[in-house]
Design a protein around this motif. Structure first.
Motif, short mmCIF file in Angstrom:
data_model
loop_
_atom_site.label_atom_id
_atom_site.label_comp_id
_atom_site.label_asym_id
_atom_site.label_seq_id
_atom_site.Cartn_x
_atom_site.Cartn_y
_atom_site.Cartn_z
N THR A 167 -5.54 15.95 -10.07
CA THR A 167 -4.34 16.46 -10.72
C THR A 167 -4.34 16.11 -12.20
OG1 THR A 167 -3.05 16.37 -8.69
CG2 THR A 167 -1.82 16.31 -10.75
N ALA A 168 -4.80 14.91 -12.52
CA ALA A 168 -4.84 14.47 -13.92
C ALA A 168 -5.71 15.40 -14.76
CB ALA A 168 -5.35 13.04 -14.01
N ASN A 169 -6.85 15.85 -14.21
CA ASN A 169 -7.72 16.76 -14.94
C ASN A 169 -7.03 18.08 -15.26
OD1 ASN A 169 -10.20 15.25 -13.15
ND2 ASN A 169 -10.58 15.64 -15.30
N THR A 170 -6.16 18.51 -14.36
CA THR A 170 -5.45 19.77 -14.57
C THR A 170 -4.30 19.60 -15.56
OG1 THR A 170 -5.98 20.52 -12.33
CG2 THR A 170 -4.12 21.58 -13.41
N ILE A 171 -3.55 18.50 -15.43
CA ILE A 171 -2.33 18.33 -16.22
C ILE A 171 -2.60 17.79 -17.61
CG2 ILE A 171 -0.11 17.14 -16.32
CD1 ILE A 171 0.06 17.27 -13.34
N ARG A 172 -3.61 16.92 -17.74
CA ARG A 172 -3.82 16.25 -19.03
C ARG A 172 -3.96 17.21 -20.20
NH1 ARG A 172 -8.19 13.82 -17.92
NH2 ARG A 172 -7.27 11.93 -17.04
N PRO A 173 -4.82 18.26 -20.11
CA PRO A 173 -4.91 19.19 -21.25
C PRO A 173 -3.57 19.86 -21.56
CG PRO A 173 -6.74 19.52 -19.74
CD PRO A 173 -5.78 18.61 -19.05
N ALA A 174 -2.82 20.21 -20.52
CA ALA A 174 -1.53 20.86 -20.74
C ALA A 174 -0.56 19.94 -21.46
CB ALA A 174 -0.94 21.32 -19.41
N LEU A 175 -0.55 18.67 -21.09
CA LEU A 175 0.34 17.72 -21.75
C LEU A 175 -0.07 17.49 -23.20
CD1 LEU A 175 0.82 15.06 -18.91
CD2 LEU A 175 2.40 16.86 -19.63
N GLY A 190 -14.21 23.04 -18.74
CA GLY A 190 -13.49 24.20 -18.21
C GLY A 190 -11.98 24.03 -18.21
N SER A 191 -11.48 22.84 -17.88
CA SER A 191 -10.04 22.62 -17.83
C SER A 191 -9.41 22.78 -19.20
CB SER A 191 -9.72 21.24 -17.26
OG SER A 191 -10.10 21.15 -15.91
N TYR A 192 -10.07 22.21 -20.23
CA TYR A 192 -9.55 22.32 -21.59
C TYR A 192 -9.69 23.75 -22.11
CZ TYR A 192 -8.56 17.38 -22.38
OH TYR A 192 -8.00 16.12 -22.34
N ARG A 205 -15.68 16.46 -32.10
CA ARG A 205 -15.09 16.04 -30.82
C ARG A 205 -14.36 17.22 -30.17
NH1 ARG A 205 -15.11 14.08 -26.04
NH2 ARG A 205 -13.07 13.42 -25.23
N ALA A 206 -13.70 18.03 -30.96
CA ALA A 206 -12.98 19.19 -30.41
C ALA A 206 -13.96 20.18 -29.78
CB ALA A 206 -12.17 19.87 -31.50
N THR A 231 -7.12 25.92 -20.35
CA THR A 231 -5.77 25.64 -20.84
C THR A 231 -5.55 26.24 -22.22
OG1 THR A 231 -5.78 23.57 -19.58
CG2 THR A 231 -4.09 23.81 -21.27
N MET A 232 -6.59 26.20 -23.06
CA MET A 232 -6.45 26.80 -24.40
C MET A 232 -6.37 28.32 -24.30
SD MET A 232 -6.00 26.03 -27.55
CE MET A 232 -6.63 24.39 -27.90
N MET A 233 -7.04 28.91 -23.32
CA MET A 233 -6.89 30.35 -23.10
C MET A 233 -5.43 30.70 -22.82
SD MET A 233 -10.21 31.48 -20.80
CE MET A 233 -9.96 33.25 -21.05
N VAL A 234 -4.78 29.86 -22.02
CA VAL A 234 -3.36 30.07 -21.72
C VAL A 234 -2.52 29.85 -22.97
CG1 VAL A 234 -1.41 29.32 -20.31
CG2 VAL A 234 -3.71 29.34 -19.33
#
Length: 699
Positions: free
Chosen positions: A494-502, A470-472, A462-463, A475-478
């Motif tokens: 906005t949810a697509n952008t914020i969800r991985p960060a949260l 791309g969003s995940y 799953r990972a 975010t992992m690159m960051v």
């Protein structure tokens, strides 16, 4: 006293307009009121000077402080009649009128051309002296070896000294990029021991666009894309068989072909639509010949513009070869390349330290946005853009790269991104493109994601699937330090952008909630509005958190935080659960950060109007002069920022996300290229770390 700088060519072909543009950009960030004056213009009408028009548009300069004086033909007539003093008198008169309304004025002298070069050199020196201005002398390096350039600098110094000119600085422009080190080593400093700056020739500036070619030759567009800002790298005349022609065709070539050569037209279209072959910048059909009717439907869908010319192929090709682009065309891609070259080559602080400039008293929207770019550039960071399929993102990346703002990585299929860029005439050289699906990093990112989300039952398969997104992936690159920040949301929610960060970046220690602010750029100051984009109904602890985070964001962007906790009641005048929640939030914020100036509950009018504040909260250090506004809920905040934006003409920059461990920002799906550029700059500044509190720039 108004200060000014006289920008003068000392050799033909100096490209001094780049210097004027760089100075205008630098001075606009350091003075409230700048002006621009060209005493003599090569335009047929002083009101039509292209550099004047560009600077008016870019820096919102009024006609009375940005103008030209007389035409070059008028000046020559006066010189021939022995009336040189009239040129001086008119220049002094106009400059004085401009100076009354400016803190600093850039005066650009004439270009040295042909047999008049010696006369013009003397004329520029005399004008600089009569206007009482120090001179920034520009030496054109085109076609000269390093030793010859050094000699040209020395000769210019001696000539200007003999004219008794005050020399502010010497600058070499249009130097061969492959010879920069040798030129810098050869050029000798003058008596002041100040550096001589060397700016390379910028191919992106001198290359004409297809639009400029069409305008110069009077071509008519008959088919194809309406995008006319594509650069013309070279000319390819189709005077050979299709096989040989395709072998020579390269990306961004302008194809010139007789109107009856259907074979070449179809082959060029096939090349443009094939990922393995180059996309030309445009096509010109010559001889006044109409193409085969069976080919016309194909040309209509060409991803490049198709023009028609009545001239023969040879005459058309020769005319195209003589078209040269200029910065004063004002095209944002060329301006970005020019300002990037200026920023890389010139130490603005050192150069402008040679002048005494008044400190700006206000912060205009334009100055704030220009300062964003400069601050982002000051400490280079690396930002990832996950939405490589969006043309706006690619266009913004090109501008950011040309302006040398930060390092960039774009995510997406390499082939698809390159095809999209080629179809739009966008150049991505120097920008890294990474495909999450095939990247060697995907496996290690998946392992890390599985570790971080194991408590949620995420297994490695799953990972791996998640890390293809791309969003995940971005975010992992960051998260793992491969880049410093991420900007997304042009094509996602906005949810697509914020969800991985949260999920795995998480909030900073002590922060309960991710929130957002808009930087509201009013005519003379910057205000901070939070939260207008993320949290629908924050509770009192969350409101206190938002207030503290918003204050920290304000400091980071040069605004002294004076926080107004907004409500429909001011002080103790009202009651009700909504008011009490704001009151409790105010107490929590004060307890957590006693160093901050916080007032609440307070109504918006009492927060911004000194006279109302004097009657409602006379002892408050915030009332009447608030800079940070915390709204009680998303409904109020979102509507208020849009109402202020629409009714006052304020520029709303954001939303800027705050509270995360790493800088990640969201874009509106309706964002413009400029919005993306600004948000990337904001993200780069956030990645530089917290700023020290400073004296208010907006008071």
């Amino acid at each position: 006293m108004t200060r000014g700088i006289y920008v003068s060519a000392t050799t033909p072909g100096s490209g001094k307009t780049l210097v004027s543009l760089g100075l205008a950009d630098a001075l606009h960030r350091r003075a409230d009121r700048i002006g621009f004056f060209r005493p003599i213009t090569s335009a047929a009408d002083p009101g039509q000077d292209p550099t004047v028009a560009m600077l008016r548009r870019m820096y919102q300069l009024a006609p009375d402080v940005c103008r030209a004086g007389m035409t070059s033909s008028e000046a020559r007539a006066l010189l021939a009649a022995g009336r040189r003093e009239e040129i001086d008198a008119r220049a002094v008169e106009i400059f004085s009128a401009i100076a009354k309304n400016c803190d600093v004025v850039i005066v650009e002298g004439t270009e040295l051309t042909g047999q008049d070069a010696a006369v013009e050199f003397d004329l520029n020196a005399r004008l600089a002296n009569n206007l009482g201005l120090p001179m920034l002398a520009v030496v054109g390096a085109g076609g000269l070896a390093a030793a010859e350039i050094a000699d040209a600098v020395d000769v210019a110094r001696k000539e200007l000294a003999s004219e008794k000119c005050t020399l502010l600085a010497m600058l070499v422009n249009r130097a061969d990029p492959s010879d920069l080190d040798a030129i810098k080593a050869a050029v000798r400093p003058g008596l002041s021991s100040r550096p001589v700056y060397v700016i390379p020739e910028i191919a992106e500036i001198s290359r004409p666009t297809v639009g400029e070619v069409a305008s110069a030759l009077g071509l008519r567009q008959m088919a194809g894309s309406s995008e006319l800002e594509r650069d013309v790298h070279a000319i390819k005349v189709a005077a050979m068989t299709v096989g040989n022609f395709l072998h020579l065709l390269e990306a961004n070539d302008l194809v010139i072909v007789p109107g009856d050569r259907a074979d070449v037209m179809v082959a060029t279209l096939a090349s443009a639509f094939s990922p393995e072959f180059p996309v030309p910048s445009g096509m010109v059909l010559t001889g006044g010949l109409a193409p085969d009717p069976h080919v016309l439907p194909f040309l209509a869908h060409a991803p490049f513009p198709v023009f028609a010319s009545d001239d023969d192929t040879y005459s058309t090709a020769r005319a195209v070869s003589e078209v040269r682009s200029e910065i004063h065309s004002g095209q944002r891609r060329k301006v970005a390349a020019a300002l990037g070259a200026w920023a890389r080559s010139v130490d603005e602080a050192e150069l402008l330290d040679r002048l005494t400039l008044p400190r700006p008293a206000t912060m205009t929207p334009l100055r704030f946005l220009h300062e964003l770019i400069e601050r982002a550039r000051s400490e280079r960071k690396h930002i990832v853009l996950p939405e490589g399929s969006d043309a706006r993102v690619l266009a913004a990346a090109e501008i950011l790269h040309r302006r040398d703002v930060c390092d960039l990585t774009i995510l997406g299929s390499v082939q698809a991104v390159e095809e999209q860029a080629a179809s739009q005439g966008i150049e991505l050289r120097g920008i890294t493109i990474v495909d999450p699906a095939s990247s060697p990093l995907r496996e290690s990112f998946a392992v890390e994601y599985q570790r971080l989300r194991a408590h949620k039952g995420v297994d490695l398969d799953r990972a791996r699937e998640v890390m293809a997104d791309g969003s995940y992936f971005g975010t992992m690159m960051v998260q793992l330090g491969h880049v410093d920040g991420m900007v997304s949301g042009a094509a996602h929610t906005t949810a697509n952008t914020i969800r991985p960060a949260l999920e795995f970046v998480k909030t900073r220690p002590g922060v309960r909630i991710v929130s957002s602010v808009f930087l509201m750029l009013l005519a003379d100051r910057v205000l901070v509005y939070g939260d207008c984009a993320v949290n629908p109904e924050p509770n009192e602890e969350q409101l206190a958190d938002i207030a503290i985070a918003s204050a920290e964001t304000a400091v980071q962007f040069g605004v002294e935080p004076r926080i107004a906790m907004l409500s429909y009641s001011t002080g103790g005048s009202g009651s009700g659960e909504a008011v009490e929640q704001v009151r409790r939030a105010t107490e929590l914020a004060r307890a957590a950060r006693p160093d901050l100036a916080i007032e609440g509950p307070i109504q918006y009018d009492a927060a911004v109007d000194a006279s109302i504040a004097a009657s409602k909260l006379p002892a408050s250090t915030v009332a009447g002069q608030a800079t940070v506004f915390i709204f009680p809920d998303l409904n109020t905040g979102n509507n208020t920022y849009k109402a202020v934006q629409q009714s006052s003409g304020a520029v709303a920059v954001g939303p800027v996300l705050q509270g995360l461990n790493k800088p990640i920002n969201d874009l509106s799906r309706g964002c413009t290229v400029e919005d993306i550029v600004n948000t990337v700059a904001i993200t780069a500044i956030q990645a530089q770390g917290p700023a020290e509190p400073t004296e208010a720039k907006d008071s």
